[in-house]
Design a protein around this motif. Sequence first.
Motif, PDB file in Angstrom:
ATOM      1  N   VAL A 155       0.898  -1.342   0.122  1.00  0.00           N
ATOM      2  CA  VAL A 155       0.147   0.297  -0.184  1.00  0.00           C
ATOM      3  C   VAL A 155       0.969   1.197   0.001  1.00  0.00           C
ATOM      4  O   VAL A 155       1.878   1.258   0.444  1.00  0.00           O
ATOM      5  N   ASN A 156       0.298   2.356  -0.488  1.00  0.00           N
ATOM      6  CA  ASN A 156       0.713   3.663  -0.499  1.00  0.00           C
ATOM      7  C   ASN A 156       0.343   4.413   0.658  1.00  0.00           C
ATOM      8  O   ASN A 156      -0.363   3.569   1.582  1.00  0.00           O
ATOM      9  N   ILE A 157       0.532   5.363   1.035  1.00  0.00           N
ATOM     10  CA  ILE A 157       0.156   6.176   2.116  1.00  0.00           C
ATOM     11  C   ILE A 157      -1.306   6.158   2.260  1.00  0.00           C
ATOM     12  O   ILE A 157      -1.969   6.219   3.276  1.00  0.00           O
ATOM     13  N   ASN A 158      -2.092   6.337   1.310  1.00  0.00           N
ATOM     14  CA  ASN A 158      -3.556   6.353   1.317  1.00  0.00           C
ATOM     15  C   ASN A 158      -4.007   5.083   1.533  1.00  0.00           C
ATOM     16  O   ASN A 158      -5.172   5.085   2.268  1.00  0.00           O
ATOM     17  N   GLY A 159      -3.849   4.137   0.914  1.00  0.00           N
ATOM     18  CA  GLY A 159      -3.908   2.739   1.108  1.00  0.00           C
ATOM     19  C   GLY A 159      -3.856   2.392   2.867  1.00  0.00           C
ATOM     20  O   GLY A 159      -4.658   1.786   3.387  1.00  0.00           O
ATOM     21  N   PHE A 160      -2.640   2.713   3.134  1.00  0.00           N
ATOM     22  CA  PHE A 160      -2.322   2.259   4.335  1.00  0.00           C
ATOM     23  C   PHE A 160      -3.338   2.838   5.598  1.00  0.00           C
ATOM     24  O   PHE A 160      -3.925   2.429   6.584  1.00  0.00           O
ATOM     25  N   GLN A 161      -3.565   4.305   5.406  1.00  0.00           N
ATOM     26  CA  GLN A 161      -4.273   5.087   6.475  1.00  0.00           C
ATOM     27  C   GLN A 161      -5.616   4.713   6.289  1.00  0.00           C
ATOM     28  O   GLN A 161      -6.728   5.029   7.222  1.00  0.00           O
ATOM     29  N   GLY A 162      -6.132   3.914   5.165  1.00  0.00           N
ATOM     30  CA  GLY A 162      -7.481   3.359   5.122  1.00  0.00           C
ATOM     31  C   GLY A 162      -7.874   2.278   5.524  1.00  0.00           C
ATOM     32  O   GLY A 162      -8.938   1.775   6.031  1.00  0.00           O
ATOM     33  N   LEU A 163      -6.483   1.474   5.720  1.00  0.00           N
ATOM     34  CA  LEU A 163      -6.642  -0.074   6.115  1.00  0.00           C
ATOM     35  C   LEU A 163      -6.521  -0.198   7.512  1.00  0.00           C
ATOM     36  O   LEU A 163      -6.955  -0.932   8.459  1.00  0.00           O
ATOM     37  N   ARG A 164      -5.260   0.399   7.985  1.00  0.00           N
ATOM     38  CA  ARG A 164      -4.570   0.162   9.360  1.00  0.00           C
ATOM     39  C   ARG A 164      -5.773   0.677  10.473  1.00  0.00           C
ATOM     40  O   ARG A 164      -5.907  -0.381  11.516  1.00  0.00           O
ATOM     41  N   PRO A 165      -6.529   1.764  10.396  1.00  0.00           N
ATOM     42  CA  PRO A 165      -7.485   1.858  11.573  1.00  0.00           C
ATOM     43  C   PRO A 165      -8.621   1.059  11.681  1.00  0.00           C
ATOM     44  O   PRO A 165      -9.129   0.934  12.696  1.00  0.00           O
ATOM     45  N   ALA A 166      -8.704   0.045  10.622  1.00  0.00           N
ATOM     46  CA  ALA A 166      -9.995  -0.979  10.466  1.00  0.00           C
ATOM     47  C   ALA A 166      -9.558  -2.161  11.233  1.00  0.00           C
ATOM     48  O   ALA A 166     -10.258  -3.155  11.111  1.00  0.00           O
ATOM     49  N   LEU A 167      -8.166  -2.485  11.541  1.00  0.00           N
ATOM     50  CA  LEU A 167      -7.691  -3.429  12.130  1.00  0.00           C
ATOM     51  C   LEU A 167      -7.268  -3.480  13.498  1.00  0.00           C
ATOM     52  O   LEU A 167      -6.719  -2.683  14.043  1.00  0.00           O
ATOM     53  N   VAL A 168      -7.357  -4.734  14.241  1.00  0.00           N
ATOM     54  CA  VAL A 168      -7.072  -4.743  15.504  1.00  0.00           C
ATOM     55  C   VAL A 168      -5.535  -4.821  15.835  1.00  0.00           C
ATOM     56  O   VAL A 168      -4.908  -4.308  16.333  1.00  0.00           O
ATOM     57  N   THR A 169      -5.019  -5.767  14.841  1.00  0.00           N
ATOM     58  CA  THR A 169      -3.611  -6.006  14.879  1.00  0.00           C
ATOM     59  C   THR A 169      -3.141  -6.364  13.328  1.00  0.00           C
ATOM     60  O   THR A 169      -3.825  -6.932  12.771  1.00  0.00           O
ATOM     61  N   ALA A 170      -1.947  -5.509  12.991  1.00  0.00           N
ATOM     62  CA  ALA A 170      -1.228  -6.116  11.904  1.00  0.00           C
ATOM     63  C   ALA A 170       0.242  -5.881  12.005  1.00  0.00           C
ATOM     64  O   ALA A 170       0.751  -5.287  13.069  1.00  0.00           O
ATOM     65  N   LYS A 171       0.833  -6.231  11.052  1.00  0.00           N
ATOM     66  CA  LYS A 171       2.215  -6.212  10.946  1.00  0.00           C
ATOM     67  C   LYS A 171       2.862  -5.515   9.633  1.00  0.00           C
ATOM     68  O   LYS A 171       2.317  -5.534   8.668  1.00  0.00           O
ATOM     69  N   ILE A 172       3.741  -4.890   9.908  1.00  0.00           N
ATOM     70  CA  ILE A 172       4.387  -4.223   8.814  1.00  0.00           C
ATOM     71  C   ILE A 172       6.058  -4.796   8.372  1.00  0.00           C
ATOM     72  O   ILE A 172       6.603  -5.054   9.329  1.00  0.00           O
ATOM     73  N   ARG A 261      -3.562 -11.204  10.021  1.00  0.00           N
ATOM     74  CA  ARG A 261      -4.209 -12.554  10.104  1.00  0.00           C
ATOM     75  C   ARG A 261      -5.807 -12.225  10.030  1.00  0.00           C
ATOM     76  O   ARG A 261      -6.354 -11.287  10.586  1.00  0.00           O
ATOM     77  N   TRP A 262      -6.551 -13.186   9.323  1.00  0.00           N
ATOM     78  CA  TRP A 262      -7.837 -12.882   8.962  1.00  0.00           C
ATOM     79  C   TRP A 262      -8.513 -13.542  10.422  1.00  0.00           C
ATOM     80  O   TRP A 262      -9.411 -14.365  10.257  1.00  0.00           O
ATOM     81  N   CYS A 263      -8.202 -13.231  11.478  1.00  0.00           N
ATOM     82  CA  CYS A 263      -8.890 -13.716  12.825  1.00  0.00           C
ATOM     83  C   CYS A 263     -10.118 -12.782  13.256  1.00  0.00           C
ATOM     84  O   CYS A 263     -10.443 -12.078  12.498  1.00  0.00           O
ATOM     85  N   GLU A 264     -10.877 -13.269  13.873  1.00  0.00           N
ATOM     86  CA  GLU A 264     -12.106 -12.907  14.472  1.00  0.00           C
ATOM     87  C   GLU A 264     -12.190 -11.380  14.589  1.00  0.00           C
ATOM     88  O   GLU A 264     -13.220 -10.623  14.277  1.00  0.00           O
ATOM     89  N   ALA A 265     -11.345 -11.038  15.286  1.00  0.00           N
ATOM     90  CA  ALA A 265     -11.126  -9.761  16.036  1.00  0.00           C
ATOM     91  C   ALA A 265     -11.031  -8.882  14.676  1.00  0.00           C
ATOM     92  O   ALA A 265     -11.415  -7.790  14.859  1.00  0.00           O
ATOM     93  N   ASN A 266     -10.130  -9.090  13.752  1.00  0.00           N
ATOM     94  CA  ASN A 266      -9.769  -8.133  12.582  1.00  0.00           C
ATOM     95  C   ASN A 266     -10.959  -8.136  11.818  1.00  0.00           C
ATOM     96  O   ASN A 266     -11.322  -7.210  11.197  1.00  0.00           O
ATOM     97  N   VAL A 267     -11.524  -9.377  11.568  1.00  0.00           N
ATOM     98  CA  VAL A 267     -12.734  -9.414  10.604  1.00  0.00           C
ATOM     99  C   VAL A 267     -13.922  -8.417  11.385  1.00  0.00           C
ATOM    100  O   VAL A 267     -14.578  -7.885  10.581  1.00  0.00           O
TER     101      VAL A 267
END
Length: 290
Positions: A155-172, A261-267
Amino acid sequence: QKCPSSFGIAHVRLAMDAAAAARLLRAASKPRARALTLSVMPRGSAYNAALCDELFAFSQTLVAEPRPHWQRHVDMQDELRLLRDTASGRLLGFQLWHFGGLVKPQAPIIWGGKLRFDPRIRGLGLHLLLNLVTLDSASRRADCETSGMLRVALVNINGFQGLRPALVTAKIAPLEGPLGELLSPELNSFCRASGFTMDPTTCRVDVGQSMQRKAEEFDEEWWSRPAVAEFRRAGLGGGELSRAAALDCGRDGGNIFLCWRWCEANVAAMRACLLARLGVPETPEQAVAG
């Protein structure tokens, strides 16, 4: 909240198939969303040169890149999601998807690429909708494992700021531990196959594109968002990209790999964010289980 490594049917039920997604769009309080038609298109006879010409012309209005470079990435994908204006049929958005690994084809990985939205349909969480529809699609594929399913987004900066706040946990990337052992070879293979250049230290990726917007077009509120700041620091060991470099998808800045991960919390978190963006209340009638 920590995501478990298992991926069971309960998590799939929080995803949605294309029909459920269409119902959700019709239920939205936002007229822009209600005016859209979503279609899911596997590679095949309809995925032809004329359609690719339409997609490329649309893409060029948003992100500039040479046709051979664009086509090379498009030809790696398995499925296409299209968003059109229902009344006119005009293309307003699309995203391409690939299932499985490049090193290990049976690896439980979902890749998204070439996300492009007309500015008139941004801000509705449609990128989240496409992720949940694709999760449902991947869970139905016989050639893609569902245990511990992963999503990889370059992702570019727009894609990242659109996805990251919608996730409980993620890695870069750079990634460590078991996740790094699984995904690092896949990320390298993906970049080679796509004609991208990844910095071996920062894992930031030159994707050969130019964004059409300048730093001054974004206000201070946007630049102060936590996800925007996180993107600017990613992989830099305490450093931070300038605003201009953060908007550059090439050598001066680069895109980053966001993995989860597509875990329950993230979904569940992504689904809740989508409903809020569309203005749909969380009720049993809108429980969009494929």
